[in-house]
Design an enzyme around this catalytic site. Structure first.
Site, mmCIF file in Angstrom:
data_model
loop_
_atom_site.group_PDB
_atom_site.id
_atom_site.type_symbol
_atom_site.label_atom_id
_atom_site.label_comp_id
_atom_site.label_asym_id
_atom_site.label_seq_id
_atom_site.Cartn_x
_atom_site.Cartn_y
_atom_site.Cartn_z
ATOM 1 N N ASP A 134 -9.852 11.178 -10.432
ATOM 2 C CA ASP A 134 -8.428 11.531 -10.394
ATOM 3 C C ASP A 134 -8.185 13.006 -10.716
ATOM 4 O O ASP A 134 -7.143 13.368 -11.272
ATOM 5 C CB ASP A 134 -7.615 10.680 -11.387
ATOM 6 C CG ASP A 134 -7.856 9.186 -11.226
ATOM 7 O OD1 ASP A 134 -8.096 8.750 -10.098
ATOM 8 O OD2 ASP A 134 -7.805 8.455 -12.246
ATOM 9 N N GLU A 184 -0.341 5.459 -4.197
ATOM 10 C CA GLU A 184 -0.356 6.021 -5.553
ATOM 11 C C GLU A 184 -0.867 7.453 -5.474
ATOM 12 O O GLU A 184 -0.958 8.042 -4.412
ATOM 13 C CB GLU A 184 -1.264 5.173 -6.460
ATOM 14 C CG GLU A 184 -2.683 5.070 -5.958
ATOM 15 C CD GLU A 184 -3.577 4.168 -6.800
ATOM 16 O OE1 GLU A 184 -3.144 3.732 -7.874
ATOM 17 O OE2 GLU A 184 -4.714 3.906 -6.372
#
Length: 483
Positions: A19, A222
């Site tokens: 991420d 997302e």
């Protein structure tokens, strides 16, 4: 000045930082990401750590240490296993301090920590809230998740959040998913917390609204992230396909975004000849990351999966072509941030493979560890740790392939593989997946690590290397040497 070659993954093999949001501060690129544990039972179980590298030496990464602990958040639930610290983002405020925006499972809020340095010890600062001090996420809004924070050139501050997967009730924890794509809030830069406007929707389509539009097949899931290049806003996100990062563009940060394309897939899905997940070049799973410009070149940061499950993710990055305002999908490589093919002489660990698959192809990984039968995979010996890298490609069985891109092999004369296992057969070395072998290396069973080699000649300055095994048994592929 460049001192080291850069590989993928670009951090040490024992480090699991998915991420990643890259940001440049004072000549260094800093990575802010989640922190998985090797063989972790869930995502994001570690505290936040930070790594950085000089912008002119992207193979020379420095560990900045743990910058924030989960327990510093006053709302931290007692149980960590289902309430980890998820994908953060960072922005420098008007006061010169650095603000880390993050989501923690179980809170339903967006938290903020602050520090005087980009990679110092962050301290809890507060929760993003409305003017009545109610935190966002506490008024029935869709689920707050994966915050992206963006300071525009005019000093306005924007927060982007959202999660669109309806079939994950554990993560949603009673909240509703967003059906209209990512949410946008304008925040007050004087305190970095108070909502001035929002939530609004920026036009990046959710699943229902994507039908019949350019977003169809690549609707928002997302991993919100925002960047601005040459006056255009680029919103980066993970689609409902999960394995890919896509982007959309607009001339305004709060709306009008139009689909742009795929930036990268952690299975190379979307590249020529790889039009479906069943043809993926790696076992796939979710991904999250962003774009950055460094010294006139553009890079896409993302993550790959290891250990036969989704929760041991590793940071990767690729140079990406940017032409006429459009990004063209990047290919997964071993040389990543190196800006050139790797040297044709030297010792290389096997874990820098960019393609790993078996005779039966690959899998879309889950949180449960998949059986290894018929599939090679990336793993390490021992438990999670912050030193002692020894990741390797395990279970190279009949039909298994480990691929590496790219090397300058114009002067290379010999290739040597370092393996151990009960294998008895031949390793074929090719420069194209289905090409004619450029070397054949007979291998035999050995409990201890053993070297097997063959001569190679007549190759070019930019070549891939694909190691494929045919034979009985299997071996663990630890490294190879080019001479």
């Amino acid at each position: 000045m460049k001192t080291k070659q850069a590989f993928n993954p670009y951090l040490p093999s024992y480090e699991y930082v998915p991420d990643a949001e890259p940001h440049v501060v004072d000549g260094r690129v800093y990575i802010y990401g989640s922190h998985d544990l090797f063989n972790g039972l869930n995502f994001c179980l570690g505290d936040y750590v930070c790594w950085s590298a000089p912008v002119d030496d992207l193979g020379n990464w420095r560990y900045e240490g743990c910058i924030y602990k989960r327990e510093q958040d006053p709302a931290a639930p007692r149980i960590r296993l289902t309430n980890g610290l998820a994908a953060p983002d960072m922005v420098q405020g008007p006061d010169g301090r650095f603000y880390l925006y993050y989501f923690m499972g179980g809170t339903k809020m967006i938290s903020v920590a602050v520090c005087d340095k980009p990679a110092g010890k962050y301290e809890f600062y507060g929760y993003v809230h409305y003017e009545d001090n109610t935190p966002i996420g506490k008024k029935g809004e869709p689920f707050q998740f994966d915050p992206a924070i963006f300071m525009d050139d005019d000093g306005k501050l924007y927060l982007y959040t959202g999660f669109a997967l309806q079939g994950n009730p554990i993560l949603l924890d009673g909240s509703k998913p967003t059906e209209h794509g990512p949410m946008c809030f304008e925040l007050d830069p004087s305190d970095m917390l108070t909502v001035k406007k929002g939530p609004g929707y920026i036009g990046v389509a959710g699943e229902k609204e994507s039908k019949g539009t350019a977003y169809e097949g690549h609707a928002f899931l997302e991993a919100s992230s925002m960047r601005k290049f040459n006056g255009t806003y680029y919103f980066i996100y993970s689609s409902l396909n999960s394995h890919e990062l896509c982007y959309a563009t607009s001339d305004h940060p709060t709306g009008g975004f139009e689909y742009g394309g795929i930036l990268v897939s952690n299975g190379d899905i979307g590249l020529p000849g790889v039009d479906d997940v069943k043809y993926a070049k790696n076992s796939t799973g979710n991904t999250h990351g962003s774009l950055i410009e460094i010294n006139g070149k553009y890079y896409i940061f993302y993550h790959r999966h290891s250990n036969r499950k989704q929760s041991s993710r590793q940071a990767c990055a690729e140079e990406i072509r940017f032409e006429n305002g459009k990004f063209l999908q990047a290919e997964m490589t071993s040389c990543g941030l190196n800006n050139s093919p790797l040297n044709g002489t030297g010792h290389y660990p096997s874990y820098i493979a960019c393609n790993v698959y078996g005779k039966k192809g690959t899998r879309f990984l889950s949180m449960l560890k998949h059986p290894k039968a018929g599939h090679p995979y990336l793993t390490q010996k021992g438990g999670d740790r912050e030193s002692g890298e020894d990741q390797y490609v395990a279970h190279m069985c009949d039909g298994a392939v480990a691929g590496y891109k790219y090397f300058d092999l114009s002067e290379t004369k010999e290739i040597c593989i370092n393996i151990c296992g009960n294998a008895s057969g031949t390793v074929y070395v090719r420069t194209a997946e289905n090409g004619k072998p450029v070397a054949e290396i007979p291998v035999k069973a050995s409990r201890a690590r053993k070297a097997f080699s063959a001569k190679i000649t007549g190759l070019e300055k930019k070549e891939a290397l694909f190691f494929s095994y045919e034979g009985k048994g299997s071996f663990d592929f630890h490294s190879f040497d080019l001479k």
